[in-house]
Design a protein around this motif. Structure first.
Motif, short mmCIF file in Angstrom:
data_model
loop_
_atom_site.label_atom_id
_atom_site.label_comp_id
_atom_site.label_asym_id
_atom_site.label_seq_id
_atom_site.Cartn_x
_atom_site.Cartn_y
_atom_site.Cartn_z
N GLN A 1 0.83 -1.21 0.00
CA GLN A 1 0.00 0.00 0.00
C GLN A 1 0.86 1.26 0.00
OE1 GLN A 1 -2.33 -1.05 3.51
NE2 GLN A 1 -4.16 -1.17 2.23
N VAL A 2 1.86 1.26 0.89
CA VAL A 2 2.71 2.44 1.01
C VAL A 2 3.49 2.68 -0.29
CG1 VAL A 2 4.77 3.34 2.17
CG2 VAL A 2 2.90 2.37 3.52
N PHE A 3 4.08 1.61 -0.85
CA PHE A 3 4.88 1.78 -2.06
C PHE A 3 4.02 2.31 -3.21
CE2 PHE A 3 8.09 -1.83 -0.84
CZ PHE A 3 8.49 -1.07 0.24
N ARG A 4 2.86 1.72 -3.39
CA ARG A 4 2.01 2.15 -4.50
C ARG A 4 1.52 3.58 -4.28
NH1 ARG A 4 -1.79 -2.84 -6.47
NH2 ARG A 4 -0.13 -4.33 -6.96
N ALA A 5 1.11 3.85 -3.06
CA ALA A 5 0.60 5.21 -2.78
C ALA A 5 1.71 6.23 -2.99
CB ALA A 5 0.05 5.28 -1.36
N ALA A 6 2.92 5.89 -2.56
CA ALA A 6 4.04 6.84 -2.69
C ALA A 6 4.29 7.19 -4.15
CB ALA A 6 5.30 6.23 -2.07
N LYS A 7 4.26 6.17 -5.01
CA LYS A 7 4.52 6.42 -6.43
C LYS A 7 3.35 7.15 -7.07
CE LYS A 7 8.42 3.82 -7.09
NZ LYS A 7 9.04 2.60 -7.63
N LYS A 8 2.15 6.71 -6.70
CA LYS A 8 0.97 7.33 -7.28
C LYS A 8 0.91 8.82 -6.94
CE LYS A 8 -4.03 7.00 -7.39
NZ LYS A 8 -5.22 6.25 -7.05
N CYS A 9 1.28 9.16 -5.72
CA CYS A 9 1.20 10.55 -5.28
C CYS A 9 2.46 11.32 -5.60
CB CYS A 9 0.92 10.61 -3.78
SG CYS A 9 -0.60 9.77 -3.31
N GLY A 10 3.38 10.68 -6.30
CA GLY A 10 4.57 11.40 -6.75
C GLY A 10 5.51 11.80 -5.63
N LEU A 11 5.56 11.01 -4.56
CA LEU A 11 6.48 11.35 -3.47
C LEU A 11 7.92 11.07 -3.86
CD1 LEU A 11 4.58 9.95 -0.34
CD2 LEU A 11 4.27 12.11 -1.56
N LEU A 12 8.08 10.21 -4.86
CA LEU A 12 9.42 9.93 -5.37
C LEU A 12 9.31 9.47 -6.82
CD1 LEU A 12 10.73 6.61 -3.71
CD2 LEU A 12 8.40 7.09 -4.34
N PRO A 13 10.40 9.60 -7.58
CA PRO A 13 10.33 9.21 -9.00
C PRO A 13 9.98 7.73 -9.14
CG PRO A 13 12.39 10.38 -8.52
CD PRO A 13 11.72 10.13 -7.21
N THR A 14 9.17 7.40 -10.16
CA THR A 14 8.69 6.02 -10.28
C THR A 14 9.82 5.02 -10.51
OG1 THR A 14 8.17 6.64 -12.53
CG2 THR A 14 6.32 6.33 -11.05
N GLU A 15 10.95 5.47 -11.07
CA GLU A 15 12.00 4.49 -11.36
C GLU A 15 12.77 4.07 -10.11
OE1 GLU A 15 11.92 7.56 -12.56
OE2 GLU A 15 13.83 8.55 -12.10
N LYS A 16 12.56 4.76 -9.02
CA LYS A 16 13.27 4.37 -7.80
C LYS A 16 12.71 3.06 -7.26
CE LYS A 16 15.13 8.71 -6.30
NZ LYS A 16 15.48 9.55 -5.17
N ASP A 17 13.61 2.26 -6.74
CA ASP A 17 13.22 0.92 -6.32
C ASP A 17 12.86 0.90 -4.83
OD1 ASP A 17 12.85 -1.81 -6.25
OD2 ASP A 17 14.98 -2.23 -5.94
N LEU A 18 11.62 0.54 -4.54
CA LEU A 18 11.20 0.33 -3.15
C LEU A 18 11.10 -1.17 -2.95
CD1 LEU A 18 8.36 3.01 -3.11
CD2 LEU A 18 10.49 3.15 -1.83
N PHE A 19 11.92 -1.69 -2.09
CA PHE A 19 12.04 -3.15 -1.98
C PHE A 19 11.68 -3.61 -0.58
CE2 PHE A 19 14.69 -7.00 -1.27
CZ PHE A 19 14.24 -7.78 -2.33
N PHE A 20 10.72 -4.52 -0.51
CA PHE A 20 10.30 -5.07 0.79
C PHE A 20 10.95 -6.44 0.99
CE2 PHE A 20 7.06 -7.71 3.10
CZ PHE A 20 7.28 -7.16 4.35
N LEU A 21 11.82 -6.52 1.98
CA LEU A 21 12.42 -7.81 2.29
C LEU A 21 11.72 -8.34 3.55
CD1 LEU A 21 16.28 -8.41 2.28
CD2 LEU A 21 14.64 -9.90 3.38
N GLY A 22 10.71 -9.15 3.34
CA GLY A 22 9.90 -9.64 4.46
C GLY A 22 10.47 -10.94 5.00
N PHE A 23 10.53 -11.04 6.31
CA PHE A 23 11.08 -12.27 6.89
C PHE A 23 10.03 -13.02 7.70
CE2 PHE A 23 12.26 -8.60 9.54
CZ PHE A 23 11.62 -8.92 10.72
N GLY A 24 10.30 -14.30 7.87
CA GLY A 24 9.40 -15.18 8.61
C GLY A 24 9.64 -15.12 10.11
N THR A 25 8.89 -15.95 10.83
CA THR A 25 8.88 -15.91 12.29
C THR A 25 9.86 -16.91 12.89
OG1 THR A 25 6.53 -15.50 12.03
CG2 THR A 25 7.27 -16.02 14.25
N VAL A 26 10.40 -16.56 14.06
CA VAL A 26 11.19 -17.52 14.82
C VAL A 26 10.22 -18.30 15.71
CG1 VAL A 26 13.11 -17.82 16.42
CG2 VAL A 26 13.05 -15.80 14.92
#
Ligand code: ARG
Length: 595
Positions: A357-382
């Protein structure tokens, strides 16, 4: 340096072209049958379709044509595979180049790019617990991997320092110490430098306040009001909040540094708040956001989505900002202050939707250039052995501090068992091994997967564990020290060259295996970086440790009569040690001198 696999592929591509076939068929892969060969090329199988010829015929032609200098074996095998073994002498030359090359022949993939790694994410006034382990460990390693790859990297802890918990602490403190100047509306003097609580008091105050908020409506309202006043900038509360922050951050720094985790920036949610009003205004004015049941939302669904994604809420119906709002405003702050090319968020994978949601909203609202890479590295549980999130024996949340202490204690027992070592030294060594045990156990799993916390397994000196890697390194160090002693070289630094005069000497299978493993270094790092996958580095050093131990058992290094050969071996294991050191540094731990 080119990777070994690229060099081999180049030779095969040349041979395919020389025989009149497309060069693409010459791509080589690591063999999936290491008992038969080291590398293989399956291109003839594919080429057979295009050229309407039996694959074995193509393979035979190519094998005939290929430049044999690099190889001790290139054979065509029915129905059309090409099996390849690299000539050991060529390997020694490659390793010699590695030894002298910058970063052992790894070519930086990401020079000049700026990256922000958002990891840690602790909430102030709350002690770190096991849920904070993975973000710290994986984030630190990702940060180091990016740095090794040539990125300019900024690690930001992104503190949770602005929520309702602040009001709860303030009101709980008022109940305990009503006479403090912060609660005197008529007070006009300076606020004390010293915080009115210690970290252990704070750790008691916070849960007490948060508990009361759940059962006591009046207290809850007080906490909300206090939070609102703080957020409006009411000076006494700002002063208190700064105390909370300082006391908490000092403690966090201590705990993270025990894990060998260090941040470049200690910013937090509070640092983004100033950007919120203008951001919201613009979202409304430019029509990016719309009203929905009193709240303000940004639609983020896309046609290609396979499931329906809810809009990103940026303002609640009561006017309050949310987690999403803060993350969006943080992007504005980072763009302004750091202007990175890439953002990497190392956060629990259960927050994935939030980040989509945040990544899409940020690009849609022009908070940063679309070519910039927003990368989510999600990890599992211990998890515990029951497959549920790990708990203390009493069923509570495990504090990180206690977890680390428990691991160190277990290691200490092992270090002390059956040997003489001063307790002081053993404690120091156990700390290094303990961090390695914990981090390796975490990092050797693919980040997105859950894993089971098993202290016995993690701290074992045998098997796929951190201590086993360190044990292997210590073994190499002790051979090098002995060699330096007998040959008279200082501090184990050996500049003995590989290769040299003896092109035709015999190489044992274990030696070739070790050389081949060492030669893969640049390829492994390149893939680990591309996929942001520290577990690939763990796999590699485990493979290397096994290869070294195989070599060690197959050869008597110290009593070898052929001094030239002995020198080559010493050079080889020196390089192996350096590669292992480089890898564990990227993973975020270090090896002791002995153990
Ligand atoms: N403090 C958050 C939590 O405890 C994690 C923060 C992760 N980073 C971020 N930019 N949202 O869940």
């Amino acid at each position: 340096m080119n990777t070994l696999i690229d060099i081999i592929s180049k030779e095969l591509k040349q041979a395919f072209t020389d025989c009149g076939y497309d060069e693409k068929y010459g791509q080589v892969t690591v063999s999936n049958r290491p008992d038969l060969c080291q590398y293989q090329c399956n291109g003839a199988m594919a080429a057979a379709k295009e050229y309407k010829k039996a694959p074995i015929m193509i393979a035979n032609e190519v094998v005939e044509k290929v430049n044999k200098k690099l190889f001790s074996e290139v054979t065509a095998i029915a129905p059309g595979f090409i099996n390849i073994k690299v000539c050991p002498y060529y390997l020694t030359l490659y390793l010699e180049d590695m030894q002298h090359a910058k970063k052992y022949g790894y070519e930086e993939q990401a020079k000049g790019q700026k990256v922000i790694v958002d990891y840690g994410g602790p909430n102030v006034a709350k002690p770190l617990h096991i849920g904070h382990l993975r973000s710290a460990v994986i984030g630190e390693s990702v940060k180091r991997l990016c740095r090794f790859a040539g990125n300019e990297v900024i690690g930001d802890v992104h503190l949770g320092d602005w929520g309702l918990q602040m009001g709860q602490i303030i009101e709980e403190l008022r109940d305990r110490q009503p006479d403090l100047c912060y609660f005197d509306e008529n007070y006009t003097g300076e606020y004390p430098e010293e915080a009115p609580f210690t970290i252990s008091e704070l750790e008691e105050i916070y849960p007490a306040g948060s508990g009361k908020s759940k059962t006591d409506e009046v207290f809850k309202e007080r906490a909300q009001t206090a939070t609102a006043r703080l957020q409006e900038g009411y000076a006494p509360y700002i002063a208190l909040w700064k105390h909370i922050l300082n006391v908490s951050v000092a403690d966090l720094k201590k705990n993270y540094s025990n894990l060998n985790v260090n941040f470049d920036l200690w910013l937090g949610e509070s640092d983004a708040q100033v950007y919120i009003p203008a951001m919201i205004r613009e979202m409304e004015e430019k029509g990016y956001a719309r009203e929905s049941m009193g709240a303000l939302v940004v639609d983020i669904a896309e046609e290609t989505d396979t499931k329906e994604l809810p809009p990103c809420i940026v303002r609640k119906s009561d006017g309050a900002a949310l987690y999403e709002t803060t993350d969006l405003a943080t992007i504005i702050q980072r763009e302004k202050d750091y202007n990175p090319d890439r953002y990497i968020y190392v956060v629990d994978k259960r927050q994935e939707l939030h980040f989509i949601q945040v990544f899409r909203a940020a690009k849609k609202c022009g908070l940063l250039p679309t070519e910039k890479d927003l990368f989510f590295l999600g990890f599992g549980t211990v998890n515990g052995k029951d497959g549920k999130p790990f708990k203390t024996r009493e069923g509570g949340v495990m504090r990180l501090e206690n977890l680390i202490a428990g691991v160190n204690e277990e290691v200490f027992k092992k270090v002390m068992s059956g040997r003489e070592m001063a307790e002081e030294e053993a404690k120091e060594i156990s700390k290094l091994i303990g961090i390695a045990a914990l981090k390796y156990a975490d990092l050797s799993n693919q980040a997105s997967k859950d894993y089971i916390f098993d202290i016995d397994r993690f701290t074992s000196f045998e098997g796929n564990t951190g201590p086993y890697i360190l044990y292997t390194m210590v073994r190499i160090k002790s051979i090098l020290a002995k060699y330096a002693e007998t040959v008279g070289q200082a501090d184990g630094v050996i500049a003995h060259p590989f290769g040299g005069e003896n092109e035709s000497r015999e190489y044992g299978a274990a030696e070739i295996d070790l050389m081949l493993t060492a030669a893969k270094f640049n390829d492994v790092i390149a893939h680990a970086y591309q996929e942001m996958a520290p577990h690939k580095i763990c796999q590699y050093i485990y493979e290397m440790a096994n290869a070294f131990n195989g070599f060690y058992h197959a050869n008597k290094i110290m009593s070898e009569d052929d001094k030239h050969k002995q020198g080559e071996w010493i050079a080889l294991i020196t390089l192996v040690l350096h590669l292992l050191e480089t890898c564990i540094d990227i993973l975020g731990f270090e090896a002791p001198e002995r153990m």
